[in-house]
Design a protein around this motif. Structure first.
Motif, PDB file in Angstrom:
ATOM      1  N   GLY A 149       0.795  -1.226   0.000  1.00  0.00           N
ATOM      2  CA  GLY A 149       0.000   0.000   0.000  1.00  0.00           C
ATOM      3  C   GLY A 149       0.825   1.272   0.000  1.00  0.00           C
ATOM      4  O   GLY A 149       0.385   2.296   0.531  1.00  0.00           O
ATOM      5  N   ALA A 150       2.010   1.241  -0.587  1.00  0.00           N
ATOM      6  CA  ALA A 150       2.868   2.435  -0.675  1.00  0.00           C
ATOM      7  C   ALA A 150       3.195   2.674  -2.145  1.00  0.00           C
ATOM      8  O   ALA A 150       4.338   2.488  -2.588  1.00  0.00           O
ATOM      9  N   PRO A 151       2.207   3.121  -2.954  1.00  0.00           N
ATOM     10  CA  PRO A 151       2.414   3.213  -4.406  1.00  0.00           C
ATOM     11  C   PRO A 151       3.478   4.218  -4.823  1.00  0.00           C
ATOM     12  O   PRO A 151       4.225   3.961  -5.783  1.00  0.00           O
ATOM     13  N   ASP A 152       3.571   5.361  -4.147  1.00  0.00           N
ATOM     14  CA  ASP A 152       4.577   6.341  -4.541  1.00  0.00           C
ATOM     15  C   ASP A 152       5.988   5.808  -4.318  1.00  0.00           C
ATOM     16  O   ASP A 152       6.882   5.990  -5.161  1.00  0.00           O
ATOM     17  N   GLU A 153       6.193   5.160  -3.177  1.00  0.00           N
ATOM     18  CA  GLU A 153       7.506   4.570  -2.917  1.00  0.00           C
ATOM     19  C   GLU A 153       7.798   3.455  -3.919  1.00  0.00           C
ATOM     20  O   GLU A 153       8.942   3.299  -4.376  1.00  0.00           O
TER      21      GLU A 153
END
Length: 450
Positions: free
Chosen positions: A393-397
Protein backbone atom coordinates in the motif's frame (compact mmCIF):
# COMPACT_ATOMS: atom_id res chain seq x y z
CA UNK A 1 57.11 -31.56 -19.51
CA UNK A 2 58.25 -29.84 -16.34
CA UNK A 3 56.36 -26.67 -15.47
CA UNK A 4 58.20 -23.38 -15.45
CA UNK A 5 59.19 -22.25 -11.97
CA UNK A 6 57.06 -19.55 -10.39
CA UNK A 7 58.52 -16.17 -9.42
CA UNK A 8 57.73 -15.50 -5.75
CA UNK A 9 55.52 -12.51 -5.00
CA UNK A 10 57.78 -10.84 -2.44
CA UNK A 11 55.69 -7.65 -2.50
CA UNK A 12 52.61 -9.49 -1.28
CA UNK A 13 54.70 -11.26 1.35
CA UNK A 14 55.88 -7.88 2.72
CA UNK A 15 52.29 -6.64 2.87
CA UNK A 16 51.37 -9.63 5.04
CA UNK A 17 53.79 -8.27 7.65
CA UNK A 18 53.91 -10.08 10.98
CA UNK A 19 50.65 -11.97 10.45
CA UNK A 20 50.85 -15.70 9.94
CA UNK A 21 49.35 -16.98 6.67
CA UNK A 22 46.31 -18.23 8.58
CA UNK A 23 45.86 -14.90 10.37
CA UNK A 24 46.19 -12.99 7.12
CA UNK A 25 43.68 -15.31 5.43
CA UNK A 26 41.20 -14.50 8.21
CA UNK A 27 41.73 -10.79 7.50
CA UNK A 28 41.05 -11.41 3.81
CA UNK A 29 37.79 -13.23 4.59
CA UNK A 30 36.72 -10.44 6.92
CA UNK A 31 37.45 -7.78 4.30
CA UNK A 32 35.42 -9.83 1.83
CA UNK A 33 32.43 -9.90 4.16
CA UNK A 34 32.62 -6.12 4.49
CA UNK A 35 31.94 -5.72 0.77
CA UNK A 36 29.63 -8.70 0.33
CA UNK A 37 32.24 -11.05 -1.14
CA UNK A 38 32.58 -14.60 0.17
CA UNK A 39 36.11 -15.77 -0.61
CA UNK A 40 37.43 -19.18 0.40
CA UNK A 41 40.77 -17.88 1.61
CA UNK A 42 43.01 -20.02 3.82
CA UNK A 43 46.71 -20.27 4.65
CA UNK A 44 47.28 -22.49 1.60
CA UNK A 45 45.85 -19.83 -0.72
CA UNK A 46 48.12 -17.16 0.78
CA UNK A 47 51.07 -19.50 0.29
CA UNK A 48 50.14 -20.03 -3.36
CA UNK A 49 49.99 -16.26 -3.90
CA UNK A 50 53.32 -15.63 -2.22
CA UNK A 51 55.03 -18.48 -4.09
CA UNK A 52 53.82 -17.02 -7.39
CA UNK A 53 51.66 -20.03 -8.20
CA UNK A 54 48.65 -17.69 -8.32
CA UNK A 55 49.95 -15.10 -10.74
CA UNK A 56 46.80 -13.00 -10.79
CA UNK A 57 43.78 -13.32 -8.45
CA UNK A 58 40.26 -13.78 -9.72
CA UNK A 59 37.95 -10.79 -9.63
CA UNK A 60 36.42 -11.59 -6.23
CA UNK A 61 39.87 -11.70 -4.61
CA UNK A 62 40.93 -8.61 -6.55
CA UNK A 63 38.07 -6.58 -5.06
CA UNK A 64 38.92 -7.84 -1.57
CA UNK A 65 42.65 -7.09 -1.88
CA UNK A 66 41.97 -3.58 -3.17
CA UNK A 67 39.59 -3.08 -0.26
CA UNK A 68 42.36 -4.10 2.17
CA UNK A 69 44.97 -1.87 0.51
CA UNK A 70 43.07 1.22 -0.71
CA UNK A 71 44.77 3.33 -3.32
CA UNK A 72 46.88 0.45 -4.63
CA UNK A 73 46.61 -1.45 -7.87
CA UNK A 74 47.21 -5.14 -8.55
CA UNK A 75 50.68 -4.18 -9.75
CA UNK A 76 51.31 -2.51 -6.37
CA UNK A 77 50.46 -5.86 -4.76
CA UNK A 78 53.05 -7.68 -6.84
CA UNK A 79 50.80 -9.14 -9.53
CA UNK A 80 51.55 -8.90 -13.27
CA UNK A 81 48.98 -7.30 -15.60
CA UNK A 82 45.97 -9.58 -15.93
CA UNK A 83 46.02 -9.55 -19.73
CA UNK A 84 49.67 -10.67 -19.78
CA UNK A 85 49.34 -13.73 -17.56
CA UNK A 86 48.09 -16.29 -20.06
CA UNK A 87 50.11 -14.93 -22.95
CA UNK A 88 53.44 -15.28 -21.13
CA UNK A 89 52.50 -18.72 -19.84
CA UNK A 90 51.79 -19.88 -23.34
CA UNK A 91 55.10 -18.50 -24.62
CA UNK A 92 57.09 -20.28 -21.92
CA UNK A 93 55.39 -23.63 -22.49
CA UNK A 94 55.80 -24.56 -26.17
CA UNK A 95 54.26 -27.83 -27.25
CA UNK A 96 56.92 -30.55 -27.46
CA UNK A 97 55.34 -31.90 -30.66
CA UNK A 98 53.52 -30.17 -33.50
CA UNK A 99 49.80 -29.94 -32.88
CA UNK A 100 47.25 -31.32 -35.24
CA UNK A 101 44.13 -29.26 -36.04
CA UNK A 102 42.38 -31.28 -33.33
CA UNK A 103 44.86 -30.15 -30.73
CA UNK A 104 46.25 -33.59 -29.96
CA UNK A 105 49.76 -32.59 -28.98
CA UNK A 106 50.94 -32.36 -25.38
CA UNK A 107 48.49 -33.71 -22.88
CA UNK A 108 49.15 -30.79 -20.56
CA UNK A 109 48.83 -28.02 -23.09
CA UNK A 110 46.64 -29.17 -25.93
CA UNK A 111 43.27 -27.87 -26.80
CA UNK A 112 42.99 -24.32 -25.48
CA UNK A 113 43.52 -20.92 -26.95
CA UNK A 114 45.25 -18.74 -24.34
CA UNK A 115 43.69 -15.62 -25.84
CA UNK A 116 40.10 -16.73 -25.22
CA UNK A 117 39.82 -15.79 -21.57
CA UNK A 118 42.01 -12.71 -22.01
CA UNK A 119 39.64 -11.31 -24.62
CA UNK A 120 36.68 -12.01 -22.38
CA UNK A 121 38.33 -10.45 -19.36
CA UNK A 122 39.20 -7.31 -21.32
CA UNK A 123 35.63 -7.01 -22.55
CA UNK A 124 34.34 -7.36 -19.00
CA UNK A 125 36.82 -4.98 -17.39
CA UNK A 126 36.26 -2.39 -20.10
CA UNK A 127 32.63 -2.25 -19.03
CA UNK A 128 31.36 -2.86 -22.57
CA UNK A 129 27.84 -3.86 -23.43
CA UNK A 130 26.53 -7.34 -22.87
CA UNK A 131 26.51 -7.82 -26.64
CA UNK A 132 30.25 -7.23 -26.86
CA UNK A 133 30.88 -9.52 -23.91
CA UNK A 134 28.78 -12.33 -25.33
CA UNK A 135 30.58 -12.10 -28.66
CA UNK A 136 33.82 -13.02 -26.90
CA UNK A 137 32.46 -15.80 -24.70
CA UNK A 138 33.55 -19.33 -25.49
CA UNK A 139 35.74 -22.28 -24.65
CA UNK A 140 37.09 -22.97 -28.10
CA UNK A 141 39.57 -25.57 -29.22
CA UNK A 142 42.01 -24.57 -31.94
CA UNK A 143 41.31 -25.86 -35.40
CA UNK A 144 38.29 -28.08 -35.89
CA UNK A 145 36.02 -27.41 -32.90
CA UNK A 146 34.03 -30.57 -33.60
CA UNK A 147 36.99 -32.63 -32.36
CA UNK A 148 38.64 -32.72 -28.96
CA UNK A 149 42.09 -33.70 -27.68
CA UNK A 150 42.67 -37.44 -27.35
CA UNK A 151 43.40 -36.83 -23.63
CA UNK A 152 42.60 -33.68 -21.68
CA UNK A 153 45.26 -32.08 -19.50
CA UNK A 154 45.68 -29.32 -16.94
CA UNK A 155 45.26 -26.58 -19.54
CA UNK A 156 41.84 -27.92 -20.51
CA UNK A 157 40.76 -28.18 -16.87
CA UNK A 158 41.90 -24.62 -16.26
CA UNK A 159 40.01 -23.39 -19.33
CA UNK A 160 36.78 -25.00 -18.10
CA UNK A 161 37.21 -23.44 -14.64
CA UNK A 162 37.93 -20.05 -16.18
CA UNK A 163 34.80 -20.25 -18.33
CA UNK A 164 32.74 -20.82 -15.18
CA UNK A 165 34.24 -17.72 -13.54
CA UNK A 166 33.72 -15.53 -16.58
CA UNK A 167 30.09 -16.58 -17.06
CA UNK A 168 29.39 -15.74 -13.42
CA UNK A 169 31.10 -12.38 -13.70
CA UNK A 170 29.21 -11.45 -16.85
CA UNK A 171 25.92 -12.55 -15.28
CA UNK A 172 26.63 -10.32 -12.27
CA UNK A 173 27.23 -7.43 -14.62
CA UNK A 174 24.65 -7.91 -17.37
CA UNK A 175 22.07 -10.52 -16.41
CA UNK A 176 21.29 -13.77 -18.15
CA UNK A 177 19.29 -13.02 -21.29
CA UNK A 178 22.17 -12.07 -23.59
CA UNK A 179 24.46 -14.80 -22.28
CA UNK A 180 22.48 -18.03 -22.29
CA UNK A 181 22.76 -19.18 -25.91
CA UNK A 182 26.45 -18.38 -26.14
CA UNK A 183 27.26 -19.99 -22.79
CA UNK A 184 25.91 -23.33 -24.00
CA UNK A 185 28.91 -23.63 -26.35
CA UNK A 186 31.62 -23.89 -23.67
CA UNK A 187 29.36 -26.32 -21.80
CA UNK A 188 29.27 -28.68 -24.78
CA UNK A 189 33.03 -28.42 -25.13
CA UNK A 190 33.55 -29.13 -21.42
CA UNK A 191 31.58 -32.38 -21.59
CA UNK A 192 33.39 -33.35 -24.80
CA UNK A 193 36.67 -32.92 -22.93
CA UNK A 194 35.32 -35.02 -20.10
CA UNK A 195 34.33 -37.77 -22.54
CA UNK A 196 37.83 -37.70 -24.02
CA UNK A 197 39.34 -38.62 -20.66
CA UNK A 198 42.25 -37.02 -18.83
CA UNK A 199 45.97 -37.60 -18.44
CA UNK A 200 45.69 -37.95 -14.65
CA UNK A 201 42.97 -38.75 -12.14
CA UNK A 202 43.41 -35.36 -10.46
CA UNK A 203 42.80 -33.67 -13.83
CA UNK A 204 39.72 -35.81 -14.44
CA UNK A 205 38.37 -34.80 -11.02
CA UNK A 206 38.91 -31.13 -11.93
CA UNK A 207 37.15 -31.64 -15.26
CA UNK A 208 34.17 -33.31 -13.58
CA UNK A 209 33.92 -30.48 -11.06
CA UNK A 210 34.40 -27.80 -13.71
CA UNK A 211 31.93 -29.30 -16.17
CA UNK A 212 29.36 -29.74 -13.40
CA UNK A 213 29.78 -26.15 -12.20
CA UNK A 214 29.51 -24.97 -15.79
CA UNK A 215 26.25 -26.92 -16.14
CA UNK A 216 24.91 -25.18 -13.03
CA UNK A 217 25.98 -21.78 -14.35
CA UNK A 218 24.39 -22.32 -17.75
CA UNK A 219 21.33 -23.70 -15.99
CA UNK A 220 21.13 -20.51 -13.97
CA UNK A 221 21.31 -18.40 -17.13
CA UNK A 222 18.38 -20.42 -18.51
CA UNK A 223 16.56 -20.12 -15.19
CA UNK A 224 17.01 -16.35 -14.90
CA UNK A 225 15.93 -15.81 -18.50
CA UNK A 226 12.70 -17.77 -18.03
CA UNK A 227 13.74 -20.98 -19.81
CA UNK A 228 12.71 -23.23 -16.95
CA UNK A 229 12.73 -26.55 -18.83
CA UNK A 230 16.24 -25.90 -20.07
CA UNK A 231 17.33 -24.94 -16.57
CA UNK A 232 15.91 -28.13 -15.10
CA UNK A 233 17.83 -30.19 -17.67
CA UNK A 234 21.14 -28.43 -16.97
CA UNK A 235 20.73 -28.74 -13.20
CA UNK A 236 19.96 -32.45 -13.56
CA UNK A 237 23.11 -32.82 -15.69
CA UNK A 238 25.15 -31.14 -12.96
CA UNK A 239 23.64 -33.40 -10.30
CA UNK A 240 24.43 -36.51 -12.32
CA UNK A 241 28.01 -35.31 -12.79
CA UNK A 242 28.32 -34.70 -9.05
CA UNK A 243 27.13 -38.19 -8.18
CA UNK A 244 29.25 -39.93 -10.81
CA UNK A 245 32.36 -38.17 -9.52
CA UNK A 246 31.46 -38.33 -5.81
CA UNK A 247 31.57 -34.53 -5.39
CA UNK A 248 29.33 -33.44 -2.47
CA UNK A 249 30.07 -29.75 -3.01
CA UNK A 250 28.80 -29.86 -6.58
CA UNK A 251 25.84 -31.96 -5.46
CA UNK A 252 24.90 -29.34 -2.85
CA UNK A 253 25.19 -26.59 -5.47
CA UNK A 254 22.97 -28.44 -7.93
CA UNK A 255 20.33 -29.12 -5.28
CA UNK A 256 20.43 -25.46 -4.17
CA UNK A 257 19.62 -24.29 -7.67
CA UNK A 258 17.05 -27.03 -8.21
CA UNK A 259 15.28 -25.87 -5.07
CA UNK A 260 15.29 -22.27 -6.29
CA UNK A 261 13.92 -23.34 -9.67
CA UNK A 262 11.18 -25.46 -8.09
CA UNK A 263 10.09 -22.49 -5.97
CA UNK A 264 9.91 -20.27 -9.06
CA UNK A 265 7.86 -22.91 -10.86
CA UNK A 266 5.36 -23.15 -8.00
CA UNK A 267 6.53 -26.61 -6.90
CA UNK A 268 7.04 -25.65 -3.29
CA UNK A 269 7.25 -29.14 -1.80
CA UNK A 270 9.90 -30.09 -4.36
CA UNK A 271 11.77 -26.92 -3.35
CA UNK A 272 11.79 -28.09 0.27
CA UNK A 273 12.96 -31.61 -0.62
CA UNK A 274 15.75 -30.38 -2.90
CA UNK A 275 17.01 -27.93 -0.29
CA UNK A 276 17.02 -30.64 2.37
CA UNK A 277 18.91 -32.99 0.05
CA UNK A 278 21.42 -30.22 -0.57
CA UNK A 279 21.81 -29.76 3.18
CA UNK A 280 22.60 -33.45 3.61
CA UNK A 281 25.23 -33.27 0.87
CA UNK A 282 26.77 -30.13 2.40
CA UNK A 283 26.83 -31.36 5.98
CA UNK A 284 30.38 -32.71 5.81
CA UNK A 285 31.89 -29.79 3.88
CA UNK A 286 32.56 -27.43 6.80
CA UNK A 287 30.81 -24.40 5.26
CA UNK A 288 28.21 -22.78 7.54
CA UNK A 289 27.45 -20.22 4.83
CA UNK A 290 26.48 -22.98 2.40
CA UNK A 291 24.20 -24.52 5.03
CA UNK A 292 22.72 -21.05 5.58
CA UNK A 293 21.89 -20.66 1.90
CA UNK A 294 20.30 -24.10 1.75
CA UNK A 295 18.22 -23.33 4.82
CA UNK A 296 17.00 -20.17 3.07
CA UNK A 297 16.07 -22.23 0.03
CA UNK A 298 14.11 -24.55 2.31
CA UNK A 299 12.43 -21.59 3.99
CA UNK A 300 11.28 -20.34 0.59
CA UNK A 301 9.66 -23.70 -0.09
CA UNK A 302 7.88 -23.72 3.26
CA UNK A 303 6.65 -20.17 2.62
CA UNK A 304 5.22 -21.32 -0.71
CA UNK A 305 3.35 -24.03 1.19
CA UNK A 306 2.05 -21.38 3.63
CA UNK A 307 3.72 -23.23 6.52
CA UNK A 308 4.79 -20.25 8.59
CA UNK A 309 6.19 -22.25 11.49
CA UNK A 310 8.45 -24.41 9.31
CA UNK A 311 9.53 -21.32 7.38
CA UNK A 312 10.50 -19.48 10.56
CA UNK A 313 12.45 -22.51 11.81
CA UNK A 314 14.41 -22.68 8.57
CA UNK A 315 15.05 -18.92 8.66
CA UNK A 316 16.36 -19.23 12.22
CA UNK A 317 18.80 -21.94 11.11
CA UNK A 318 19.87 -19.79 8.19
CA UNK A 319 20.67 -16.82 10.44
CA UNK A 320 22.50 -19.01 12.96
CA UNK A 321 24.72 -20.56 10.30
CA UNK A 322 25.28 -17.22 8.54
CA UNK A 323 26.43 -15.64 11.81
CA UNK A 324 29.23 -18.21 12.06
CA UNK A 325 30.96 -16.30 9.27
CA UNK A 326 32.95 -17.37 6.28
CA UNK A 327 35.15 -20.46 6.25
CA UNK A 328 37.99 -21.80 4.15
CA UNK A 329 35.59 -24.44 2.83
CA UNK A 330 33.11 -21.90 1.40
CA UNK A 331 32.72 -22.64 -2.33
CA UNK A 332 33.97 -20.06 -4.81
CA UNK A 333 30.54 -19.85 -6.46
CA UNK A 334 29.07 -18.46 -3.24
CA UNK A 335 30.74 -15.07 -3.70
CA UNK A 336 27.24 -13.65 -4.33
CA UNK A 337 25.96 -14.80 -0.93
CA UNK A 338 26.45 -11.98 1.50
CA UNK A 339 24.11 -10.16 3.84
CA UNK A 340 22.28 -8.57 0.91
CA UNK A 341 21.30 -11.92 -0.57
CA UNK A 342 20.26 -13.22 2.85
CA UNK A 343 17.95 -10.22 3.26
CA UNK A 344 16.53 -10.70 -0.23
CA UNK A 345 15.76 -14.38 0.27
CA UNK A 346 14.10 -13.64 3.59
CA UNK A 347 12.06 -10.87 1.95
CA UNK A 348 10.74 -13.40 -0.56
CA UNK A 349 9.62 -15.64 2.27
CA UNK A 350 7.61 -12.92 3.98
CA UNK A 351 6.15 -11.84 0.65
CA UNK A 352 4.97 -15.40 -0.05
CA UNK A 353 3.41 -15.47 3.41
CA UNK A 354 1.51 -12.25 2.62
CA UNK A 355 3.46 -9.98 4.99
CA UNK A 356 4.36 -7.39 2.39
CA UNK A 357 5.40 -4.52 4.68
CA UNK A 358 7.80 -6.85 6.48
CA UNK A 359 9.03 -8.15 3.12
CA UNK A 360 9.64 -4.58 1.95
CA UNK A 361 11.85 -3.84 4.97
CA UNK A 362 14.08 -6.79 4.15
CA UNK A 363 14.06 -6.03 0.42
CA UNK A 364 15.11 -2.43 1.12
CA UNK A 365 18.02 -3.65 3.23
CA UNK A 366 19.01 -6.03 0.46
CA UNK A 367 19.09 -3.23 -2.12
CA UNK A 368 20.98 -0.89 0.22
CA UNK A 369 23.58 -3.50 1.18
CA UNK A 370 24.34 -4.83 -2.29
CA UNK A 371 27.72 -3.97 -3.78
CA UNK A 372 27.01 -1.85 -6.92
CA UNK A 373 29.38 -4.14 -8.85
CA UNK A 374 26.62 -6.77 -8.87
CA UNK A 375 24.39 -4.67 -11.13
CA UNK A 376 22.02 -7.52 -11.87
CA UNK A 377 21.38 -8.16 -8.18
CA UNK A 378 20.93 -4.45 -7.45
CA UNK A 379 18.27 -4.35 -10.16
CA UNK A 380 16.58 -7.52 -8.91
CA UNK A 381 16.50 -6.52 -5.25
CA UNK A 382 15.14 -3.08 -6.13
CA UNK A 383 12.49 -4.60 -8.41
CA UNK A 384 11.42 -6.90 -5.59
CA UNK A 385 11.33 -3.91 -3.24
CA UNK A 386 9.05 -2.09 -5.68
CA UNK A 387 6.68 -5.04 -5.79
CA UNK A 388 6.58 -5.42 -2.01
CA UNK A 389 5.94 -1.69 -1.55
CA UNK A 390 3.10 -1.77 -4.07
CA UNK A 391 1.45 -4.71 -2.32
CA UNK A 392 2.04 -3.05 1.07
CA UNK A 393 0.00 0.00 0.00
CA UNK A 394 2.87 2.44 -0.68
CA UNK A 395 2.41 3.21 -4.41
CA UNK A 396 4.58 6.34 -4.54
CA UNK A 397 7.51 4.57 -2.92
CA UNK A 398 6.96 1.62 -5.23
CA UNK A 399 7.08 3.92 -8.26
CA UNK A 400 10.30 5.49 -6.99
CA UNK A 401 11.92 2.05 -6.62
CA UNK A 402 10.61 0.99 -10.03
CA UNK A 403 12.16 4.06 -11.63
CA UNK A 404 15.53 3.10 -10.13
CA UNK A 405 15.24 -0.29 -11.81
CA UNK A 406 14.43 1.31 -15.16
CA UNK A 407 17.67 3.28 -14.86
CA UNK A 408 19.60 -0.02 -14.71
CA UNK A 409 17.96 -1.86 -17.58
CA UNK A 410 20.31 -0.54 -20.25
CA UNK A 411 23.06 -2.67 -18.71
CA UNK A 412 21.10 -5.51 -17.08
CA UNK A 413 19.29 -7.97 -19.32
CA UNK A 414 17.26 -10.25 -17.09
CA UNK A 415 13.83 -11.65 -17.80
CA UNK A 416 13.36 -12.13 -14.06
CA UNK A 417 13.91 -8.42 -13.37
CA UNK A 418 11.67 -7.32 -16.22
CA UNK A 419 8.83 -9.68 -15.29
CA UNK A 420 9.03 -8.63 -11.64
CA UNK A 421 8.84 -4.98 -12.69
CA UNK A 422 5.96 -5.67 -15.08
CA UNK A 423 3.96 -7.19 -12.23
CA UNK A 424 4.57 -4.07 -10.14
CA UNK A 425 3.46 -1.84 -13.02
CA UNK A 426 0.19 -3.75 -13.34
CA UNK A 427 -0.41 -3.40 -9.62
CA UNK A 428 0.17 0.36 -9.76
CA UNK A 429 -2.32 1.10 -12.55
CA UNK A 430 -5.13 1.94 -10.06
CA UNK A 431 -2.83 4.61 -8.56
CA UNK A 432 -1.82 6.32 -11.79
CA UNK A 433 -3.31 9.65 -10.73
CA UNK A 434 -0.25 10.06 -8.55
CA UNK A 435 2.33 12.07 -10.56
CA UNK A 436 5.16 9.78 -9.48
CA UNK A 437 3.22 6.62 -10.35
CA UNK A 438 2.11 8.12 -13.67
CA UNK A 439 5.71 8.98 -14.60
CA UNK A 440 6.90 5.47 -13.77
CA UNK A 441 4.09 3.81 -15.73
CA UNK A 442 4.81 6.01 -18.76
CA UNK A 443 8.51 5.10 -18.70
CA UNK A 444 7.69 1.44 -18.22
CA UNK A 445 5.25 1.49 -21.14
CA UNK A 446 7.94 3.03 -23.36
CA UNK A 447 10.30 0.22 -22.35
CA UNK A 448 7.72 -2.44 -23.17
CA UNK A 449 7.41 -1.08 -26.70
CA UNK A 450 11.14 -1.31 -27.40
Amino acid sequence: MAASPHSPNSTFRRLRGQHSPAEFAALVRRAGREIGETVSCDARYIGRVESGEIRCPNYAYERVFLRMFPGRTLADLGFPPREAVRGRAAQREPSPTPRSPAGTGSGTGAGTSPKESDVLRRAFMAGGSATVAVATLGLALPGDTRRTPSRAGEAEAEAVEESVRQIRLLDDRHGADALYRKAAEPLRTAYALLDAGATRQSTEDRLHAGAGELAVSVGWLAHDSGRFDDARSHYAEALATARVSGNPGLEAHAFSNMSFLARDCGRSREAVRAAQAGGRAARSLGSPRLLSLLALREAGGWAGLADRRACEEALARAHTDFAKGGAAADPEWMSFFGEAELESLEARCWSALGEHARAARHARRAADLQDPHFARNVALYTAELAGDLARAGAPDEAAWAGARVLDLLDEVQSTRVRSTLAGTARGLVPHQRSPRVHAFLARHADLAEV
